[in-house]
Design a protein around this motif. Structure first.
Motif, PDB file in Angstrom:
ATOM      1  N   VAL A 246      42.857  38.154  50.671  1.00  0.00           N
ATOM      2  CA  VAL A 246      43.824  39.243  50.542  1.00  0.00           C
ATOM      3  C   VAL A 246      44.949  38.909  49.555  1.00  0.00           C
ATOM      4  CG1 VAL A 246      45.521  40.598  51.833  1.00  0.00           C
ATOM      5  CG2 VAL A 246      43.281  40.162  52.808  1.00  0.00           C
ATOM      6  N   VAL A 247      45.384  37.672  49.529  1.00  0.00           N
ATOM      7  CA  VAL A 247      46.507  37.285  48.662  1.00  0.00           C
ATOM      8  C   VAL A 247      46.214  37.562  47.180  1.00  0.00           C
ATOM      9  CG1 VAL A 247      47.846  35.301  47.831  1.00  0.00           C
ATOM     10  CG2 VAL A 247      47.565  35.684  50.273  1.00  0.00           C
ATOM     11  N   PRO A 248      45.070  37.120  46.624  1.00  0.00           N
ATOM     12  CA  PRO A 248      44.819  37.430  45.213  1.00  0.00           C
ATOM     13  C   PRO A 248      44.683  38.926  44.951  1.00  0.00           C
ATOM     14  CG  PRO A 248      43.166  35.896  46.038  1.00  0.00           C
ATOM     15  CD  PRO A 248      44.037  36.251  47.175  1.00  0.00           C
ATOM     16  N   LEU A 249      44.089  39.639  45.899  1.00  0.00           N
ATOM     17  CA  LEU A 249      43.948  41.085  45.739  1.00  0.00           C
ATOM     18  C   LEU A 249      45.306  41.740  45.558  1.00  0.00           C
ATOM     19  CD1 LEU A 249      42.306  43.784  45.966  1.00  0.00           C
ATOM     20  CD2 LEU A 249      42.810  43.665  48.405  1.00  0.00           C
ATOM     21  N   PHE A 250      46.238  41.443  46.443  1.00  0.00           N
ATOM     22  CA  PHE A 250      47.542  42.077  46.359  1.00  0.00           C
ATOM     23  C   PHE A 250      48.380  41.582  45.187  1.00  0.00           C
ATOM     24  CE2 PHE A 250      46.891  43.176  50.932  1.00  0.00           C
ATOM     25  CZ  PHE A 250      46.867  44.544  50.714  1.00  0.00           C
ATOM     26  N   LEU A 251      48.252  40.313  44.826  1.00  0.00           N
ATOM     27  CA  LEU A 251      48.988  39.798  43.667  1.00  0.00           C
ATOM     28  C   LEU A 251      48.579  40.518  42.384  1.00  0.00           C
ATOM     29  CD1 LEU A 251      49.043  35.938  44.180  1.00  0.00           C
ATOM     30  CD2 LEU A 251      51.001  37.458  44.060  1.00  0.00           C
ATOM     31  N   PHE A 252      47.289  40.567  42.138  1.00  0.00           N
ATOM     32  CA  PHE A 252      46.818  41.166  40.893  1.00  0.00           C
ATOM     33  C   PHE A 252      46.894  42.692  40.937  1.00  0.00           C
ATOM     34  CE2 PHE A 252      44.974  36.935  40.569  1.00  0.00           C
ATOM     35  CZ  PHE A 252      45.389  36.605  39.295  1.00  0.00           C
TER      36      PHE A 252
ATOM     37  N   LYS B 215      36.419  48.760  41.066  1.00  0.00           N
ATOM     38  CA  LYS B 215      36.830  47.361  41.167  1.00  0.00           C
ATOM     39  C   LYS B 215      36.553  46.812  42.569  1.00  0.00           C
ATOM     40  CE  LYS B 215      41.230  45.221  41.293  1.00  0.00           C
ATOM     41  NZ  LYS B 215      42.584  45.110  40.755  1.00  0.00           N
ATOM     42  N   LEU B 216      36.911  47.557  43.590  1.00  0.00           N
ATOM     43  CA  LEU B 216      36.663  47.101  44.958  1.00  0.00           C
ATOM     44  C   LEU B 216      35.168  47.103  45.291  1.00  0.00           C
ATOM     45  CD1 LEU B 216      39.646  48.759  46.810  1.00  0.00           C
ATOM     46  CD2 LEU B 216      39.346  46.361  46.215  1.00  0.00           C
TER      47      LEU B 216
ATOM     48  N   LEU C  89      49.920  34.412  35.744  1.00  0.00           N
ATOM     49  CA  LEU C  89      49.852  34.708  37.180  1.00  0.00           C
ATOM     50  C   LEU C  89      48.662  33.997  37.809  1.00  0.00           C
ATOM     51  CD1 LEU C  89      50.942  36.327  39.615  1.00  0.00           C
ATOM     52  CD2 LEU C  89      49.409  38.164  38.918  1.00  0.00           C
ATOM     53  N   PHE C  90      47.517  34.005  37.121  1.00  0.00           N
ATOM     54  CA  PHE C  90      46.324  33.312  37.616  1.00  0.00           C
ATOM     55  C   PHE C  90      46.597  31.825  37.782  1.00  0.00           C
ATOM     56  CE2 PHE C  90      42.578  30.763  36.568  1.00  0.00           C
ATOM     57  CZ  PHE C  90      41.716  31.149  37.572  1.00  0.00           C
ATOM     58  N   ALA C  91      47.127  31.206  36.738  1.00  0.00           N
ATOM     59  CA  ALA C  91      47.333  29.755  36.763  1.00  0.00           C
ATOM     60  C   ALA C  91      48.333  29.344  37.841  1.00  0.00           C
ATOM     61  CB  ALA C  91      47.809  29.278  35.391  1.00  0.00           C
ATOM     62  N   ILE C  92      49.444  30.045  37.916  1.00  0.00           N
ATOM     63  CA  ILE C  92      50.487  29.671  38.874  1.00  0.00           C
ATOM     64  C   ILE C  92      50.060  29.965  40.307  1.00  0.00           C
ATOM     65  CG2 ILE C  92      52.836  30.212  39.632  1.00  0.00           C
ATOM     66  CD1 ILE C  92      53.485  30.665  36.626  1.00  0.00           C
ATOM     67  N   SER C  93      49.564  31.171  40.539  1.00  0.00           N
ATOM     68  CA  SER C  93      49.237  31.538  41.918  1.00  0.00           C
ATOM     69  C   SER C  93      48.028  30.762  42.446  1.00  0.00           C
ATOM     70  CB  SER C  93      49.010  33.042  42.034  1.00  0.00           C
ATOM     71  OG  SER C  93      47.946  33.454  41.220  1.00  0.00           O
ATOM     72  N   TYR C  94      47.025  30.554  41.608  1.00  0.00           N
ATOM     73  CA  TYR C  94      45.871  29.774  42.064  1.00  0.00           C
ATOM     74  C   TYR C  94      46.279  28.336  42.360  1.00  0.00           C
ATOM     75  CZ  TYR C  94      41.665  27.008  42.121  1.00  0.00           C
ATOM     76  OH  TYR C  94      40.700  26.107  42.485  1.00  0.00           O
TER      77      TYR C  94
ATOM     78  N   HIS D  68      39.625  38.817  40.212  1.00  0.00           N
ATOM     79  CA  HIS D  68      40.746  39.750  40.232  1.00  0.00           C
ATOM     80  C   HIS D  68      41.514  39.741  38.918  1.00  0.00           C
ATOM     81  CE1 HIS D  68      40.376  41.283  44.247  1.00  0.00           C
ATOM     82  NE2 HIS D  68      40.256  40.057  44.730  1.00  0.00           N
ATOM     83  N   ALA D  69      41.626  38.588  38.276  1.00  0.00           N
ATOM     84  CA  ALA D  69      42.313  38.514  36.988  1.00  0.00           C
ATOM     85  C   ALA D  69      41.533  39.280  35.917  1.00  0.00           C
ATOM     86  CB  ALA D  69      42.497  37.056  36.574  1.00  0.00           C
ATOM     87  N   LEU D  70      40.238  39.058  35.846  1.00  0.00           N
ATOM     88  CA  LEU D  70      39.429  39.763  34.847  1.00  0.00           C
ATOM     89  C   LEU D  70      39.366  41.264  35.136  1.00  0.00           C
ATOM     90  CD1 LEU D  70      36.471  37.267  34.322  1.00  0.00           C
ATOM     91  CD2 LEU D  70      38.391  37.746  32.785  1.00  0.00           C
ATOM     92  N   ALA D  71      39.261  41.629  36.394  1.00  0.00           N
ATOM     93  CA  ALA D  71      39.208  43.047  36.752  1.00  0.00           C
ATOM     94  C   ALA D  71      40.525  43.734  36.395  1.00  0.00           C
ATOM     95  CB  ALA D  71      38.909  43.208  38.237  1.00  0.00           C
ATOM     96  N   ALA D  72      41.647  43.075  36.627  1.00  0.00           N
ATOM     97  CA  ALA D  72      42.943  43.656  36.277  1.00  0.00           C
ATOM     98  C   ALA D  72      43.054  43.844  34.763  1.00  0.00           C
ATOM     99  CB  ALA D  72      44.079  42.774  36.783  1.00  0.00           C
ATOM    100  N   LEU D  73      42.564  42.889  34.004  1.00  0.00           N
ATOM    101  CA  LEU D  73      42.604  42.990  32.550  1.00  0.00           C
ATOM    102  C   LEU D  73      41.715  44.121  32.047  1.00  0.00           C
ATOM    103  CD1 LEU D  73      43.739  41.755  29.978  1.00  0.00           C
ATOM    104  CD2 LEU D  73      41.808  40.200  29.971  1.00  0.00           C
ATOM    105  N   ILE D  74      40.540  44.268  32.631  1.00  0.00           N
ATOM    106  CA  ILE D  74      39.629  45.344  32.235  1.00  0.00           C
ATOM    107  C   ILE D  74      40.210  46.705  32.590  1.00  0.00           C
ATOM    108  CG2 ILE D  74      37.381  46.380  32.742  1.00  0.00           C
ATOM    109  CD1 ILE D  74      36.314  43.467  32.965  1.00  0.00           C
ATOM    110  N   VAL D  75      40.774  46.822  33.786  1.00  0.00           N
ATOM    111  CA  VAL D  75      41.363  48.101  34.206  1.00  0.00           C
ATOM    112  C   VAL D  75      42.522  48.479  33.292  1.00  0.00           C
ATOM    113  CG1 VAL D  75      42.703  49.209  36.048  1.00  0.00           C
ATOM    114  CG2 VAL D  75      40.606  47.989  36.599  1.00  0.00           C
TER     115      VAL D  75
END
Length: 123
Positions: A102-108, A75-76, A15-20, A42-49
C-alpha cells in the motif's frame, strides 16, 4: 511538454530512490515478493500515466479527466495481472506485507495526482 515530462521523471526517480531505500531499511521481516519490483512498477506506471496525460491534455483538453480515470483503472488492473502469482495467490499476507504493497501505491499515486492536477490547471 518534454521539459515537464523530464522534470516529472526526475522527481519520480528521486521519490523511488529515497522511498525504496527508507522502506527497505525499516523492514525487518522477509516478504513473499520483491519490494523493489513493486516500487519500480509504480514508478514506471506513474511516468507512463503522466506522459499520456501530457499528450491528451494538449490534443483533447476537455477529455483529459476521463483519460486519467481510465488510466487509473488500467494501472491497477495491470498491477493485479503482473503481481497475481507473487502477491494475490498468497492468502496469508502479513501486516508488513500489506503495508509494503500500500505504501508505494499511495506515494506514487499522490505524486502523480499532484503533477496531473498542476498540468490540468495550467491548461
Amino acid at each position: 511538454m518534454i521539459k515537464r515530462i523530464l522534470v516529472f521523471a526526475l522527481c519520480i526517480g528521486l521519490l523511488f530512490a529515497i522511498s525504496y531505500s527508507l522502506h527497505n531499511y525499516f523492514i525487518t521481516d522477509s516478504l513473499s515478493f520483491q519490494l523493489w519490483q513493486v516500487y519500480l512498477y509504480h514508478a514506471l506506471a506513474a511516468l507512463i500515466v503522466y506522459s499520456c496525460m501530457e499528450g491528451v491534455s494538449s490534443a483533447l483538453p476537455t477529455q483529459a479527466g476521463y483519460t486519467y480515470l481510465v488510466l487509473m483503472f488500467l494501472k491497477l488492473g495491470i498491477f493485479v495481472l503482473v503481481f497475481k502469482h507473487s502477491v494475490f495467490d498468497n492468502d496469508q499476507l502479513t501486516q508488513t506485507e500489506r503495508f509494503a504493497l500500500v505504501v508505494p501505491l499511495f506515494l506514487f499515486l499522490t505524486a502523480e495526482a499532484v503533477a496531473v492536477a498542476k498540468l490540468l490547471n495550467s491548461k
